[in-house]
Design a protein around this motif. Structure first.
Motif, PDB file in Angstrom:
ATOM      1  N   LEU A  17       6.957  -4.797 -10.691  1.00 36.10           N
ATOM      2  CA  LEU A  17       7.264  -3.627  -9.858  1.00 36.10           C
ATOM      3  C   LEU A  17       5.987  -2.941  -9.394  1.00 36.10           C
ATOM      4  O   LEU A  17       5.833  -2.632  -8.213  1.00 36.10           O
ATOM      5  CB  LEU A  17       8.160  -2.641 -10.615  1.00 36.10           C
ATOM      6  N   ASP A  18       5.069  -2.715 -10.313  1.00 31.57           N
ATOM      7  CA  ASP A  18       3.806  -2.044  -9.960  1.00 31.57           C
ATOM      8  C   ASP A  18       2.957  -2.884  -9.010  1.00 31.57           C
ATOM      9  O   ASP A  18       2.466  -2.384  -8.002  1.00 31.57           O
ATOM     10  CB  ASP A  18       2.993  -1.737 -11.221  1.00 31.57           C
ATOM     11  N   VAL A  19       2.800  -4.147  -9.330  1.00 32.65           N
ATOM     12  CA  VAL A  19       1.933  -5.023  -8.543  1.00 32.65           C
ATOM     13  C   VAL A  19       2.524  -5.288  -7.165  1.00 32.65           C
ATOM     14  O   VAL A  19       1.833  -5.193  -6.145  1.00 32.65           O
ATOM     15  CB  VAL A  19       1.664  -6.343  -9.310  1.00 32.65           C
ATOM     16  N   LEU A  61      12.961  -2.341  -6.660  1.00 27.96           N
ATOM     17  CA  LEU A  61      11.733  -2.200  -5.886  1.00 27.96           C
ATOM     18  C   LEU A  61      11.972  -1.602  -4.509  1.00 27.96           C
ATOM     19  O   LEU A  61      11.244  -0.718  -4.076  1.00 27.96           O
ATOM     20  CB  LEU A  61      11.082  -3.578  -5.754  1.00 27.96           C
ATOM     21  N   VAL A  62      13.005  -2.059  -3.813  1.00 24.82           N
ATOM     22  CA  VAL A  62      13.154  -1.714  -2.401  1.00 24.82           C
ATOM     23  C   VAL A  62      14.547  -1.235  -2.011  1.00 24.82           C
ATOM     24  O   VAL A  62      14.684  -0.421  -1.106  1.00 24.82           O
ATOM     25  CB  VAL A  62      12.763  -2.933  -1.524  1.00 24.82           C
ATOM     26  N   LEU A  93       8.336   2.999   6.433  1.00 23.49           N
ATOM     27  CA  LEU A  93       8.499   2.345   5.131  1.00 23.49           C
ATOM     28  C   LEU A  93       7.682   1.050   5.097  1.00 23.49           C
ATOM     29  O   LEU A  93       7.030   0.755   4.098  1.00 23.49           O
ATOM     30  CB  LEU A  93       9.982   2.053   4.859  1.00 23.49           C
ATOM     31  N   GLN A  94       7.694   0.309   6.204  1.00 27.46           N
ATOM     32  CA  GLN A  94       6.885  -0.907   6.270  1.00 27.46           C
ATOM     33  C   GLN A  94       5.403  -0.580   6.096  1.00 27.46           C
ATOM     34  O   GLN A  94       4.677  -1.331   5.446  1.00 27.46           O
ATOM     35  CB  GLN A  94       7.111  -1.626   7.601  1.00 27.46           C
ATOM     36  N   TYR A  95       4.967   0.509   6.666  1.00 32.19           N
ATOM     37  CA  TYR A  95       3.566   0.920   6.551  1.00 32.19           C
ATOM     38  C   TYR A  95       3.252   1.352   5.117  1.00 32.19           C
ATOM     39  O   TYR A  95       2.222   0.981   4.554  1.00 32.19           O
ATOM     40  CB  TYR A  95       3.266   2.075   7.517  1.00 32.19           C
ATOM     41  N   ASP A  96       4.139   2.142   4.532  1.00 30.26           N
ATOM     42  CA  ASP A  96       3.882   2.759   3.236  1.00 30.26           C
ATOM     43  C   ASP A  96       4.025   1.808   2.054  1.00 30.26           C
ATOM     44  O   ASP A  96       3.346   1.982   1.047  1.00 30.26           O
ATOM     45  CB  ASP A  96       4.820   3.949   3.018  1.00 30.26           C
ATOM     46  N   GLU A  97       4.927   0.845   2.156  1.00 35.65           N
ATOM     47  CA  GLU A  97       5.223  -0.011   1.003  1.00 35.65           C
ATOM     48  C   GLU A  97       5.181  -1.483   1.383  1.00 35.65           C
ATOM     49  O   GLU A  97       6.106  -1.991   2.015  1.00 35.65           O
ATOM     50  CB  GLU A  97       6.587   0.346   0.424  1.00 35.65           C
ATOM     51  N   PRO A  98       4.127  -2.176   0.984  1.00 35.62           N
ATOM     52  CA  PRO A  98       4.017  -3.589   1.311  1.00 35.62           C
ATOM     53  C   PRO A  98       5.223  -4.425   0.858  1.00 35.62           C
ATOM     54  O   PRO A  98       5.629  -5.347   1.561  1.00 35.62           O
ATOM     55  CB  PRO A  98       2.745  -4.027   0.575  1.00 35.62           C
ATOM     56  N   ALA A  99       5.814  -4.100  -0.277  1.00 37.13           N
ATOM     57  CA  ALA A  99       6.978  -4.870  -0.739  1.00 37.13           C
ATOM     58  C   ALA A  99       8.162  -4.673   0.198  1.00 37.13           C
ATOM     59  O   ALA A  99       8.896  -5.624   0.497  1.00 37.13           O
ATOM     60  CB  ALA A  99       7.352  -4.474  -2.167  1.00 37.13           C
ATOM     61  N   ALA A 100       8.372  -3.455   0.673  1.00 37.21           N
ATOM     62  CA  ALA A 100       9.457  -3.203   1.623  1.00 37.21           C
ATOM     63  C   ALA A 100       9.196  -3.949   2.927  1.00 37.21           C
ATOM     64  O   ALA A 100      10.118  -4.508   3.537  1.00 37.21           O
ATOM     65  CB  ALA A 100       9.609  -1.706   1.882  1.00 37.21           C
TER      66      ALA A 100
END
Length: 185
Positions: A17-19, A61-62, A93-100
């Motif tokens: 989750l963190d990574v 995560l998302v 959200l795409q900008y802020d969270e690479p996983a999202a």
């Protein structure tokens, strides 16, 4: 499962989750293993594959973030506002969270939970597009496929232009959104 095995699984999940949250779903599993204090082999033993690990964490995560966007946008008044806010919030959200961003770009494409989440977001967007076009506030020539590609393209831009500030990114989103509006007679 033994207690130590359960601790390993939970430690791997927390580390993933963190990574993944900070580096995206393509972050090397070596980094997850290092953060969890286990070997990469332990990850494969417990989850079977990268996709198995992603499947185990994607909801936490998302899914909540995408669900929050859908819920908040659905509560807004007016088809143009709902349509634009959905795109704006999704793009941010795409900008802020690479996983999202990876979920919305379907990385990896063989993850069933990820695909389900992607489809949920797309169905909602298609509904908003239909409502906005019916109201005459969004270009009639914009197709549901165009909408999907606009989200995919934003994902590529976020990855390729990682030096831009959030404010600059947000400002450019406004240009795109205005270009999607119906022409005023």
């Amino acid at each position: 499962m033994r207690a130590d095995a359960r601790r390993n699984v939970e430690g791997i999940r927390r580390a993933a989750l963190d990574v993944f949250r900070t580096g995206g779903l393509t972050t090397p599993l070596d980094e997850v293993a290092r953060a969890a204090g286990v070997s990469k082999g332990t990850i494969y033993h417990r989850f079977g594959s990268r996709t198995g690990l992603i499947d185990a964490v994607v909801e936490e995560l998302v899914a909540a973030r995408i669900g929050d966007i859908i819920e908040a946008v659905d509560a807004l008044d007016g088809p143009l506002l709902r349509f634009e806010e959905y795109l704006l919030r999704t793009w941010l959200l795409q900008y802020d969270e690479p996983a999202a961003n990876d979920v919305l770009m379907r990385v990896p494409p063989d993850s069933e939970p990820l695909t389900t989440l992607f489809e949920r977001a797309c169905q909602f967007g298609r509904r908003l597009l239909h409502e906005a076009q019916t109201a005459g506030v969004v270009r009639a020539d914009l197709t549901p496929d165009d909408l999907t590609y606009l989200i995919l393209e934003r994902g590529v831009i976020v990855r390729a232009c990682d030096q831009q500030t959030r404010d600059d990114y947000h400002r450019r989103l406004d240009f795109v959104l205005r270009g999607l509006r119906a022409a005023r007679g």
